[in-house]
Design a protein around this motif. Structure first.
Motif, PDB file in Angstrom:
ATOM      1  N   THR A  17     -61.369   8.716  16.651  1.00 41.04           N
ATOM      2  CA  THR A  17     -60.944   9.587  17.744  1.00 41.04           C
ATOM      3  C   THR A  17     -61.941  10.719  17.945  1.00 41.04           C
ATOM      4  O   THR A  17     -62.322  11.027  19.077  1.00 41.04           O
ATOM      5  N   THR A  18     -62.395  11.320  16.858  1.00 44.51           N
ATOM      6  CA  THR A  18     -63.373  12.400  16.952  1.00 44.51           C
ATOM      7  C   THR A  18     -64.639  11.911  17.632  1.00 44.51           C
ATOM      8  O   THR A  18     -65.183  12.582  18.521  1.00 44.51           O
ATOM      9  N   LEU A  19     -65.119  10.746  17.238  1.00 44.07           N
ATOM     10  CA  LEU A  19     -66.323  10.185  17.847  1.00 44.07           C
ATOM     11  C   LEU A  19     -66.107   9.902  19.329  1.00 44.07           C
ATOM     12  O   LEU A  19     -66.951  10.244  20.167  1.00 44.07           O
ATOM     13  N   ALA A  20     -64.973   9.294  19.683  1.00 41.67           N
ATOM     14  CA  ALA A  20     -64.698   8.965  21.088  1.00 41.67           C
ATOM     15  C   ALA A  20     -64.635  10.221  21.950  1.00 41.67           C
ATOM     16  O   ALA A  20     -65.213  10.266  23.044  1.00 41.67           O
ATOM     17  N   VAL A  21     -63.949  11.249  21.466  1.00 48.22           N
ATOM     18  CA  VAL A  21     -63.824  12.497  22.230  1.00 48.22           C
ATOM     19  C   VAL A  21     -65.180  13.170  22.381  1.00 48.22           C
ATOM     20  O   VAL A  21     -65.568  13.582  23.480  1.00 48.22           O
ATOM     21  N   ASN A  22     -65.936  13.267  21.302  1.00 50.12           N
ATOM     22  CA  ASN A  22     -67.235  13.943  21.365  1.00 50.12           C
ATOM     23  C   ASN A  22     -68.257  13.156  22.179  1.00 50.12           C
ATOM     24  O   ASN A  22     -69.036  13.748  22.935  1.00 50.12           O
ATOM     25  N   LEU A  23     -68.270  11.837  22.051  1.00 49.43           N
ATOM     26  CA  LEU A  23     -69.172  11.012  22.852  1.00 49.43           C
ATOM     27  C   LEU A  23     -68.819  11.131  24.330  1.00 49.43           C
ATOM     28  O   LEU A  23     -69.691  11.314  25.184  1.00 49.43           O
ATOM     29  N   GLY A  24     -67.538  11.040  24.636  1.00 50.98           N
ATOM     30  CA  GLY A  24     -67.101  11.183  26.023  1.00 50.98           C
ATOM     31  C   GLY A  24     -67.473  12.523  26.617  1.00 50.98           C
ATOM     32  O   GLY A  24     -67.979  12.613  27.740  1.00 50.98           O
ATOM     33  N   ALA A  25     -67.254  13.586  25.860  1.00 55.50           N
ATOM     34  CA  ALA A  25     -67.596  14.932  26.340  1.00 55.50           C
ATOM     35  C   ALA A  25     -69.105  15.080  26.523  1.00 55.50           C
ATOM     36  O   ALA A  25     -69.560  15.650  27.520  1.00 55.50           O
ATOM     37  N   ALA A  26     -69.879  14.549  25.595  1.00 54.51           N
ATOM     38  CA  ALA A  26     -71.338  14.649  25.704  1.00 54.51           C
ATOM     39  C   ALA A  26     -71.848  13.907  26.940  1.00 54.51           C
ATOM     40  O   ALA A  26     -72.723  14.413  27.660  1.00 54.51           O
ATOM     41  N   LEU A  27     -71.316  12.725  27.199  1.00 55.70           N
ATOM     42  CA  LEU A  27     -71.725  11.978  28.390  1.00 55.70           C
ATOM     43  C   LEU A  27     -71.326  12.721  29.662  1.00 55.70           C
ATOM     44  O   LEU A  27     -72.094  12.783  30.622  1.00 55.70           O
ATOM     45  N   ALA A  28     -70.129  13.286  29.670  1.00 51.43           N
ATOM     46  CA  ALA A  28     -69.651  14.018  30.842  1.00 51.43           C
ATOM     47  C   ALA A  28     -70.494  15.263  31.103  1.00 51.43           C
ATOM     48  O   ALA A  28     -70.835  15.564  32.248  1.00 51.43           O
ATOM     49  N   ILE A  29     -70.849  15.970  30.061  1.00 51.68           N
ATOM     50  CA  ILE A  29     -71.682  17.167  30.206  1.00 51.68           C
ATOM     51  C   ILE A  29     -73.036  16.802  30.808  1.00 51.68           C
ATOM     52  O   ILE A  29     -73.624  17.571  31.563  1.00 51.68           O
ATOM     53  N   ARG A  30     -73.486  15.597  30.528  1.00 54.19           N
ATOM     54  CA  ARG A  30     -74.758  15.121  31.078  1.00 54.19           C
ATOM     55  C   ARG A  30     -74.591  14.488  32.466  1.00 54.19           C
ATOM     56  O   ARG A  30     -75.493  13.869  32.983  1.00 54.19           O
ATOM     57  N   GLY A  31     -73.394  14.656  33.046  1.00 53.05           N
ATOM     58  CA  GLY A  31     -73.159  14.217  34.415  1.00 53.05           C
ATOM     59  C   GLY A  31     -72.618  12.815  34.592  1.00 53.05           C
ATOM     60  O   GLY A  31     -72.420  12.374  35.720  1.00 53.05           O
ATOM     61  N   ARG A  32     -72.339  12.094  33.497  1.00 53.52           N
ATOM     62  CA  ARG A  32     -71.771  10.751  33.610  1.00 53.52           C
ATOM     63  C   ARG A  32     -70.266  10.848  33.792  1.00 53.52           C
ATOM     64  O   ARG A  32     -69.583  11.509  33.022  1.00 53.52           O
ATOM     65  N   LYS A  33     -69.732  10.204  34.809  1.00 50.59           N
ATOM     66  CA  LYS A  33     -68.280  10.149  34.988  1.00 50.59           C
ATOM     67  C   LYS A  33     -67.731   9.310  33.836  1.00 50.59           C
ATOM     68  O   LYS A  33     -68.091   8.154  33.677  1.00 50.59           O
ATOM     69  N   THR A  34     -66.885   9.929  33.023  1.00 54.70           N
ATOM     70  CA  THR A  34     -66.444   9.304  31.775  1.00 54.70           C
ATOM     71  C   THR A  34     -64.918   9.289  31.679  1.00 54.70           C
ATOM     72  O   THR A  34     -64.255  10.273  31.976  1.00 54.70           O
ATOM     73  N   LEU A  35     -64.402   8.141  31.244  1.00 54.42           N
ATOM     74  CA  LEU A  35     -62.969   7.970  31.032  1.00 54.42           C
ATOM     75  C   LEU A  35     -62.737   7.617  29.577  1.00 54.42           C
ATOM     76  O   LEU A  35     -63.284   6.623  29.082  1.00 54.42           O
ATOM     77  N   LEU A  36     -61.936   8.407  28.881  1.00 55.18           N
ATOM     78  CA  LEU A  36     -61.530   8.092  27.516  1.00 55.18           C
ATOM     79  C   LEU A  36     -60.193   7.372  27.601  1.00 55.18           C
ATOM     80  O   LEU A  36     -59.227   7.913  28.156  1.00 55.18           O
ATOM     81  N   ILE A  37     -60.131   6.171  27.081  1.00 53.94           N
ATOM     82  CA  ILE A  37     -58.871   5.423  27.035  1.00 53.94           C
ATOM     83  C   ILE A  37     -58.343   5.529  25.612  1.00 53.94           C
ATOM     84  O   ILE A  37     -58.925   4.969  24.683  1.00 53.94           O
ATOM     85  N   ASP A  38     -57.280   6.264  25.451  1.00 54.91           N
ATOM     86  CA  ASP A  38     -56.697   6.491  24.131  1.00 54.91           C
ATOM     87  C   ASP A  38     -55.737   5.343  23.826  1.00 54.91           C
ATOM     88  O   ASP A  38     -54.653   5.261  24.395  1.00 54.91           O
ATOM     89  N   MET A  39     -56.142   4.447  22.940  1.00 56.67           N
ATOM     90  CA  MET A  39     -55.309   3.296  22.579  1.00 56.67           C
ATOM     91  C   MET A  39     -54.630   3.480  21.225  1.00 56.67           C
ATOM     92  O   MET A  39     -54.123   2.527  20.649  1.00 56.67           O
ATOM     93  N   ASP A  40     -54.604   4.687  20.731  1.00 61.37           N
ATOM     94  CA  ASP A  40     -53.967   4.983  19.456  1.00 61.37           C
ATOM     95  C   ASP A  40     -52.586   5.580  19.714  1.00 61.37           C
ATOM     96  O   ASP A  40     -52.474   6.608  20.391  1.00 61.37           O
ATOM     97  N   PRO A  41     -51.524   4.957  19.198  1.00 64.76           N
ATOM     98  CA  PRO A  41     -50.172   5.476  19.428  1.00 64.76           C
ATOM     99  C   PRO A  41     -49.967   6.910  18.925  1.00 64.76           C
ATOM    100  O   PRO A  41     -49.058   7.590  19.382  1.00 64.76           O
ATOM    101  N   GLN A  42     -50.790   7.362  17.998  1.00 66.21           N
ATOM    102  CA  GLN A  42     -50.667   8.750  17.550  1.00 66.21           C
ATOM    103  C   GLN A  42     -50.996   9.714  18.683  1.00 66.21           C
ATOM    104  O   GLN A  42     -50.483  10.827  18.720  1.00 66.21           O
ATOM    105  N   GLY A  43     -51.849   9.299  19.607  1.00 67.22           N
ATOM    106  CA  GLY A  43     -52.143  10.091  20.798  1.00 67.22           C
ATOM    107  C   GLY A  43     -52.831  11.420  20.544  1.00 67.22           C
ATOM    108  O   GLY A  43     -52.719  12.338  21.357  1.00 67.22           O
ATOM    109  N   ASN A  44     -53.566  11.541  19.458  1.00 66.35           N
ATOM    110  CA  ASN A  44     -54.219  12.819  19.149  1.00 66.35           C
ATOM    111  C   ASN A  44     -55.222  13.225  20.222  1.00 66.35           C
ATOM    112  O   ASN A  44     -55.262  14.389  20.621  1.00 66.35           O
TER     113      ASN A  44
END
Length: 130
Positions: A17-44
């Motif tokens: 989850t940490t990697l997905a959130v940070n990778l998504g944010a880094a791509l978005a900051i660089r201007g890439r339209k990014t969608l994080l799909i959270d498939m973990d029932p914990q939903g953190n």
């Protein structure tokens, strides 16, 4: 078509989850339209990025109800170009509900391909198998 990145590991607590959130944010900051799909029932990731509760529409509805499109549940985050398709505890029951459906292994793929544009990167946080 956009890029799909799935982050998975058989062991829990490895930082998926940490990697997905940070990778998504880094791509978005660089201007890439990014969608994080959270498939973990914990939903953190969903709680951290969009303050999602168990009552909000989430991936469970997308996977189990044909009329619910993926883009219907997408929530913005505080980072420009970075959105989330949230999860919650209800997702834990999706596997049982989908067990008898033909083609269930492609349920997410079908919904994702309908909306994935050429400029979008999708990062998915996937829980370890049971």
């Amino acid at each position: 078509m956009g890029t799909i990145v799935a982050i998975s590991n058989e062991k829990g607590g490895t930082g998926k989850t940490t990697l997905a959130v940070n990778l998504g944010a880094a791509l978005a900051i660089r201007g890439r339209k990014t969608l994080l799909i959270d498939m973990d029932p914990q939903g953190n990731a969903s709680y951290i990025l969009a303050k999602i509760t168990d009552e909000d529409p989430a991936m469970y509805s997308v996977l189990t109800e044909k009329e619910i499109a993926l883009d219907a549940i997408i929530q913005p985050t505080a980072t420009e170009h970075f959105d989330i398709a949230p999860s919650n505890l209800h997702l834990a029951g999706a596997e049982i509900q989908l067990a008898t459906l033909l083609g269930r292994e492609n349920a997410l793929k079908r919904k994702l391909l309908r909306m994935l544009s050429t400029a979008m990167t999708s990062c998915s946080s996937i829980p370890p198998p049971r």
